[in-house]
Design a protein around this motif. Structure first.
Motif, mmCIF file in Angstrom:
data_model
loop_
_atom_site.group_PDB
_atom_site.id
_atom_site.type_symbol
_atom_site.label_atom_id
_atom_site.label_comp_id
_atom_site.label_asym_id
_atom_site.label_seq_id
_atom_site.Cartn_x
_atom_site.Cartn_y
_atom_site.Cartn_z
ATOM 1 N N GLU A 4 0.832 -1.197 0.000
ATOM 2 C CA GLU A 4 0.000 0.000 0.000
ATOM 3 C C GLU A 4 0.868 1.250 0.000
ATOM 4 O O GLU A 4 0.603 2.216 -0.723
ATOM 5 N N ARG A 5 1.896 1.244 0.804
ATOM 6 C CA ARG A 5 2.759 2.427 0.858
ATOM 7 C C ARG A 5 3.482 2.638 -0.455
ATOM 8 O O ARG A 5 3.645 3.773 -0.911
ATOM 9 N N LYS A 6 3.918 1.548 -1.065
ATOM 10 C CA LYS A 6 4.605 1.682 -2.341
ATOM 11 C C LYS A 6 3.651 2.151 -3.432
ATOM 12 O O LYS A 6 3.967 3.004 -4.256
ATOM 13 N N LEU A 7 2.435 1.559 -3.416
ATOM 14 C CA LEU A 7 1.454 1.937 -4.438
ATOM 15 C C LEU A 7 1.076 3.401 -4.288
ATOM 16 O O LEU A 7 1.016 4.142 -5.271
ATOM 17 N N SER A 8 0.828 3.816 -3.054
ATOM 18 C CA SER A 8 0.458 5.216 -2.849
ATOM 19 C C SER A 8 1.588 6.104 -3.329
ATOM 20 O O SER A 8 1.364 7.138 -3.941
ATOM 21 N N ALA A 9 2.827 5.671 -3.074
ATOM 22 C CA ALA A 9 3.962 6.464 -3.537
ATOM 23 C C ALA A 9 3.957 6.549 -5.056
ATOM 24 O O ALA A 9 4.229 7.603 -5.632
ATOM 25 N N ASP A 10 3.620 5.452 -5.723
ATOM 26 C CA ASP A 10 3.571 5.483 -7.180
ATOM 27 C C ASP A 10 2.489 6.416 -7.679
ATOM 28 O O ASP A 10 2.691 7.184 -8.605
ATOM 29 N N PHE A 11 1.326 6.359 -7.032
ATOM 30 C CA PHE A 11 0.235 7.230 -7.462
ATOM 31 C C PHE A 11 0.611 8.691 -7.263
ATOM 32 O O PHE A 11 0.126 9.567 -7.952
ATOM 33 N N GLN A 12 1.448 8.942 -6.267
ATOM 34 C CA GLN A 12 1.745 10.325 -5.899
ATOM 35 C C GLN A 12 3.113 10.770 -6.358
ATOM 36 O O GLN A 12 3.611 11.787 -5.893
ATOM 37 N N GLN A 13 3.742 10.020 -7.218
ATOM 38 C CA GLN A 13 5.052 10.378 -7.748
ATOM 39 C C GLN A 13 6.070 10.561 -6.641
ATOM 40 O O GLN A 13 6.808 11.530 -6.610
ATOM 41 N N ARG A 14 6.066 9.623 -5.719
ATOM 42 C CA ARG A 14 7.078 9.639 -4.669
ATOM 43 C C ARG A 14 7.867 8.335 -4.782
ATOM 44 O O ARG A 14 7.686 7.559 -5.719
ATOM 45 N N MET A 15 8.714 8.105 -3.805
ATOM 46 C CA MET A 15 9.467 6.868 -3.795
ATOM 47 C C MET A 15 8.860 5.848 -2.836
ATOM 48 O O MET A 15 8.946 4.650 -3.053
ATOM 49 N N GLY A 16 8.293 6.296 -1.744
ATOM 50 C CA GLY A 16 7.858 5.359 -0.722
ATOM 51 C C GLY A 16 9.055 4.899 0.087
ATOM 52 O O GLY A 16 10.149 5.407 -0.081
ATOM 53 N N PRO A 17 8.849 3.937 0.995
ATOM 54 C CA PRO A 17 9.962 3.495 1.825
ATOM 55 C C PRO A 17 11.100 2.952 0.964
ATOM 56 O O PRO A 17 10.866 2.151 0.062
ATOM 57 N N MET A 18 12.298 3.416 1.226
ATOM 58 C CA MET A 18 13.427 3.018 0.380
ATOM 59 C C MET A 18 14.602 2.477 1.177
ATOM 60 O O MET A 18 15.388 1.709 0.670
ATOM 61 N N LEU A 19 14.763 2.901 2.403
ATOM 62 C CA LEU A 19 16.041 2.678 3.069
ATOM 63 C C LEU A 19 16.063 1.445 3.960
ATOM 64 O O LEU A 19 17.127 0.974 4.321
#
Lengths: 157, 347, 371, 168
Positions: free
Chosen positions: B51-66
């Motif tokens: 969900e966090r990754k998908l939301s990041a994709d919808f919002q042109q972000r990266m989401g959790p990365m580190l």
């Protein structure tokens, strides 16, 4: 209406109830007496040529000698702007509320009451406003106000 | 690779040891419970990450990365952090109610999976009232939310709990009626029977014109409301009720609510996949893969809703359910019954 | 209803720390179930006594304080103060500097409306629009940053002009931004304008009649949404706004949806003004004006200057005694102050979710109220 | 958590039990550091920068930092913006409502020491460190998102040094 037209119209209409001040340069500033305040406000609001329906701002001023209160008025329909000014002594400073004329004056007056200690007659809600509920250090906007943790900026040349 | 083969082999080995049959059954039940718990916990953790990754994709972000590869173990870290966090019970809370609410919510979320067929033969117990059982158990969630709202002794929590009760009760009805229209066609409440009646792709209930798609849409809308997700996430509306029913919960208890929410989403997706998309049925791939593909597809739809729509107001929500969805669902049920009776569409 | 069943009103305290009160506004809501019976705003949680501070600063030192008055449109705050002092002292601002001022103010208006768009969507539960609008806002902030080195509190428009010239990269970057902004606003509209849930949440909610709007001193986009075509850029032109052609969008219902439409349209109009200003920008002489010194003393007098801010009429009243370096009194007026004052009237009888929607649509931010 | 805190006490009675303590330490401090959920607390200009930091270009989520609206569920309070005397008790209340372990970042000049409102202001609290304990100070008015990141990374370093024995 231009500056001159407005000035002549208002002085003709109210006569010696108001007096043009020299300090206002762009919009006419009129000095009035506080007994006439509500009367004049109602008159300018209902006057067909003025229709002052919009109260921009009310500001109290502590000049160091006495209080002044400035009412910045505007008309949306006629596109007119002018200002009224009251002058009063510190002792028993009191002014009539104009919230019957412009409801939005409520908060401005409440603020004035709190920060300057000017009493407002016929105001429906004079309670703590901007300051903390437990505030007990007086009226902070006065020029000679001071408090233990209040630091003035040092003068830098 | 068929999972069922492995399980069968293990079961036979267990029987071959010669211990009494009662013990064999007990051990296999416990083992399947543990397996399901483990799998679902993993799925829930994965869903949070997804969900966090998908939301990041919808919002042109990266989401959790580190944390881990592309933040893959982010939710594990979150879970461990929540375990170690202080567990607060407000002084004025109704203690037993406050304590039991997250546990009921969590247990109810898992208990559903007794009758969910993960694949051909991959089912803990094929109850003959399977779907009825699921519908009954999912209702427990609302009780737990109501308990959380009441027990917290917080006005926002109470409003959230009340909203969720009203909402789930109103949307339960159209959802069940939509499910009923499928059951009318199958003639059985068993989940396995439902899946087996859709062996070929044109037999999937979503393709049974015209009642199937309507029932499916009603089901999806009602399921979104059931799982308290946007546009029906009123019980935890962040901007109105701060955090809704779980406002006073911290640490592990909050984690239980949090994971249960995601498991519930997986549950309704699994039910949707089973009822309308043919469950485990599909060519080439193993049956459980098909099941997971379909379920995750539906989960994706729910997440898509969440990151697209604003939220409805509580009275509009009720109106939508009682004045539009419910009559539609009943009409659809009648249509399904008529189709079944006339036999015109019984392919 | 069962006999003897008694319902009770209860009070909910919303704020000062609440996700959707735009800072630190606090409402004491008296509610009957989910319906608001009474709402009482409690303000002052961000009262930083800016007016007192200004009284003890020289005129040039007041400009950074004005930045904090309304941080979403700091350029306009700088302008309103500079305008007042320039009127008092009779300072002429060079034409080039005026153009830069207009460009900056209009860009800042777009940026401010983008914050409003994002937070409105957020308050209604849609999260994605917020991130979209902040993406474009970053482009505007980049331009400000290359001009004056700050992202939020610019201190760029000074008394007598602007602090420095724009860098050479500014104009290409601005043109690139203006070329895409209309499509981006189309994107925003696609996400919310026709969205059925958004419409049902906003249409007919929080209807503000024109009479009530004027009586309570509501100004700016919220006033224009009630059907009154009043924009200080046209009706009381300051700076060089009379040189540009732009529309003043007006709607007539006065509900939350109209206020949304107005602001979306205003973003396009602002972009139009920036385009014209860039075209007309005089290249012959680069004169950003002469800054005033620390011992600057304007003549005795008083003035109330007002401009059209993204939230309504922003005004500042200054009184100068003529013999000190410091103003005797600076009184600030922000649009949000009056818009918050009308809130209790608007939220009577609506659901708690509508309080959030109405507050978002009026675009209230707290520093303007508390100062 | 009481139980986890007891683990080192018992584990280290056995030979080689220290390895349990250190690995638990590692796991817990790493997960705490990479999942700092912050409270949505903004009062003034810095709140806008905080929002911008959460938005697409800077994206707080990369560090595993998401906002929670309820103080019970957040680990970190980023005091973004001026804290006035009227607001100070609220900040303290919010901090008290948070569950241990909790951290505070003072973002911006106002929270560090009064900032531009140090002189001549009768209403601004001059620094929040006499209201709540502060872990990281980030100066700036307002600080850029990059400096906010730097502050958060500094906080992560601090969190990673913590031992489970220290927890309350």
């Amino acid at each position: 209406m231009t500056f001159e037209e407005l000035t002549t119209y208002l002085t003709e209409k109210f006569g010696d109830k108001l007096e043009l001040l020299e300090t206002g340069k762009f919009e006419p500033f009129f000095l009035i007496k506080k007994e006439n305040l509500v009367e004049i406000c109602e008159a300018v609001k209902t006057d067909d040529k003025l229709l002052i329906d919009f109260l921009c701002n009310i500001g109290a001023i502590d000049t160091g000698e006495k209080f002044e209160i400035v009412y910045n008025l505007a008309s949306i329909k006629k596109n007119i702007r002018f200002d009224l000014k009251l002058v009063m002594e510190y002792e028993g400073a009191e002014v009539d509320s104009v919230q019957e004329v412009w409801p939005c004056s409520n908060w401005y007056e409440r603020e004035m009451w709190e920060l300057y200690g000017i009493n407002i007659k016929n105001h429906d809600n004079l309670t703590r406003f901007l300051l903390p509920d437990e505030w007990d250090q007086g009226h902070p906007m006065l020029k000679n106000w001071d408090a233990p943790d209040f630091k003035r900026m040092p003068e830098v040349e | 690779m068929e999972l069922i083969g492995i399980f069968k082999y293990l079961y036979e080995q267990l029987v071959a040891t010669g211990i009494p049959q009662v013990w064999v059954d007990l051990i296999s039940l416990v083992a399947s419970a543990v397996i399901i718990f483990g799998v679902l916990a993993l799925i829930a953790l994965f869903l949070v990450w997804w969900e966090r990754k998908l939301s990041a994709d919808f919002q042109q972000r990266m989401g959790p990365m580190l944390t881990g590869w592309h933040g893959l173990i982010q939710t594990v870290a979150d879970a461990i952090k929540l375990i170690q966090k202080e567990d607060i019970t407000p002084t004025k809370a109704d203690r037993p109610v406050f304590f039991w609410a997250p546990i009921i919510c969590f247990v109810a979320a898992f208990a559903v999976y007794v009758t969910v067929p993960f694949g051909e033969g991959l089912i803990v117990s094929d109850l003959n009232i399977g779907i009825l059982y699921i519908v009954a158990i999912t209702t427990f969630t609302v009780i737990s939310l109501l308990m959380a709202g009441w027990g917290s002794n917080n006005k926002y929590a109470l409003l959230g709990g009340m909203r969720s009760a009203a909402q789930v009760v109103s949307y339960e009805v159209p959802m069940i009626v939509a499910i009923l229209s499928v059951i009318v066609f199958v003639g059985s409440l068993s989940m396995v029977d439902i899946v087996e009646s859709q062996a070929l792709i044109y037999q999937w209930y979503i393709f049974r014109m015209p009642f199937g798609p309507i029932a499916f849409v009603i089901f999806i809308i009602a399921a979104t409301a059931e799982t308290n997700r946007t546009p029906f996430d009123l019980p935890e509306a962040e901007q109105e009720l701060v955090a809704g029913f779980n406002i006073e919960y911290s640490g592990m208890k909050f984690a239980m609510f949090f994971l249960a929410e995601f498991i519930n989403m997986f549950t309704v997706s699994a039910i949707g996949a089973t009822l309308f998309l043919g469950g485990w049925q599909g060519p080439f791939l193993p049956s459980w893969v098909w099941f997971l593909v379909k379920t995750f597809g539906l989960v994706f739809v729910f997440m898509w809703f969440r990151w697209t729509y604003p939220r409805l107001r509580v009275d509009q929500l009720m109106e939508f359910s009682w004045k539009f969805l419910l009559p539609l669902a009943f009409a659809n049920l009648i249509l399904a019954g008529w189709m079944k009776y006339s036999g015109w569409f019984n392919w | 209803m069962t006999e003897g069943l008694r319902t009770e009103e209860f009070q909910v305290n919303m704020g000062p720390h609440h996700p959707s009160t735009h800072g630190v506004c606090r409402f004491i809501l008296t509610m009957d179930g989910e319906v608001i019976v009474r709402a009482e705003p409690v303000i002052g949680y961000l009262h930083r006594s800016l007016e007192k501070i200004c009284e003890n600063r020289t005129y040039a030192q007041c400009i950074p304080v004005m930045d904090r008055f309304e941080y979403c449109t700091s350029m306009c705050c700088n302008e309103v103060f500079a305008l007042a002092v320039e009127k008092l002292a009779g300072i002429e601002v060079p034409e080039y500097a005026e153009y830069l001022r207009v460009i900056m103010m209009e860009l800042n208006r777009i940026a401010s409306h983008m914050i409003w768009y994002g937070t409105t969507a957020l308050d209604l539960g849609a999260i994605t629009p917020f991130l979209y609008s902040f993406r474009e806002r970053e482009d505007i902030l980049d331009m400000f940053e290359m001009t004056c080195g700050q992202r939020l509190t610019y201190n760029y428009i000074r008394i007598g002009g602007v602090s420095k010239d724009i860098p050479p990269e500014f104009i290409p970057k601005c043109k690139e931004f203006l070329a895409t902004i209309d499509h981006k606003i189309d994107d925003y509209e696609r996400m919310l304008t026709e969205n059925p849930i958004f419409m049902v949440r906003n249409k007919g909610v929080g209807t503000l009649s024109p009479e009530m709007a004027i009586a309570y001193g509501v100004s700016g986009p919220s006033l224009r949404a009630s059907g009154i075509k009043y924009d200080l850029r046209r009706d009381d032109p300051y700076s060089i706004y009379n040189r540009f052609k732009f529309d003043i969008p007006v709607c007539h219902n006065g509900d939350c949806y109209d206020r949304y439409i107005i602001r979306i349209k205003e973003m396009r109009e602002s972009a139009k003004i920036v385009r014209q200003a860039l075209e007309q920008l005089p290249n012959a002489e680069v004169n950003t004006g002469k800054m005033v010194k620390a011992n600057f003393k304007p003549a005795k007098g008083e003035v109330y200057s007002r401009i059209e801010n993204s939230r309504g009429e922003m005004g500042v009243y200054i009184q100068s005694t003529g013999d000190t370096k410091k103003p005797l009194r600076v009184k600030m007026r922000g649009g949000s102050y009056n818009q918050l004052q009308v809130m209790p009237e608007l939220v009577k009888g609506v659901k708690i979710a509508d309080v959030v929607a109405i507050m978002a649509s009026l675009d209230i931010i707290m520093p303007e109220v508390d100062r | 958590m009481g139980i986890i805190k007891k683990v080192p006490v018992y584990a280290e009675k056995f030979p080689g039990g220290g390895i349990i303590t250190t690995s638990l330490n590692y796991i817990f401090s790493q997960s705490q550091a990479s999942s700092l959920w912050y409270l949505l607390f903004g009062t003034a200009c810095c709140a806008i920068e905080l929002m911008a930091t959460g938005a697409s270009r800077y994206d707080f989520d990369r560090f595993g930092m998401i906002f929670r609206a309820s103080p019970r569920q957040s680990d970190l309070i980023i005091a973004a913006g001026t804290i006035t005397k009227k607001m100070a008790p609220r900040l303290k209340l919010l901090h008290d409502q948070m569950a241990e372990p909790r951290y505070v970042i003072a973002m911006g000049g106002c929270t560090v020491g009064g900032g531009p409102f140090y002189y001549d202001s009768y209403a601004v609290e001059k620094g929040i460190d006499h209201i709540v304990p502060v872990d990281v100070y980030i100066p700036g008015c307002p600080p850029r998102p990059e400096s906010l990141f730097e502050g958060c990374l500094k906080l992560q370093e601090k969190v990673k040094l913590q031992k489970i024995q220290d927890w309350s």
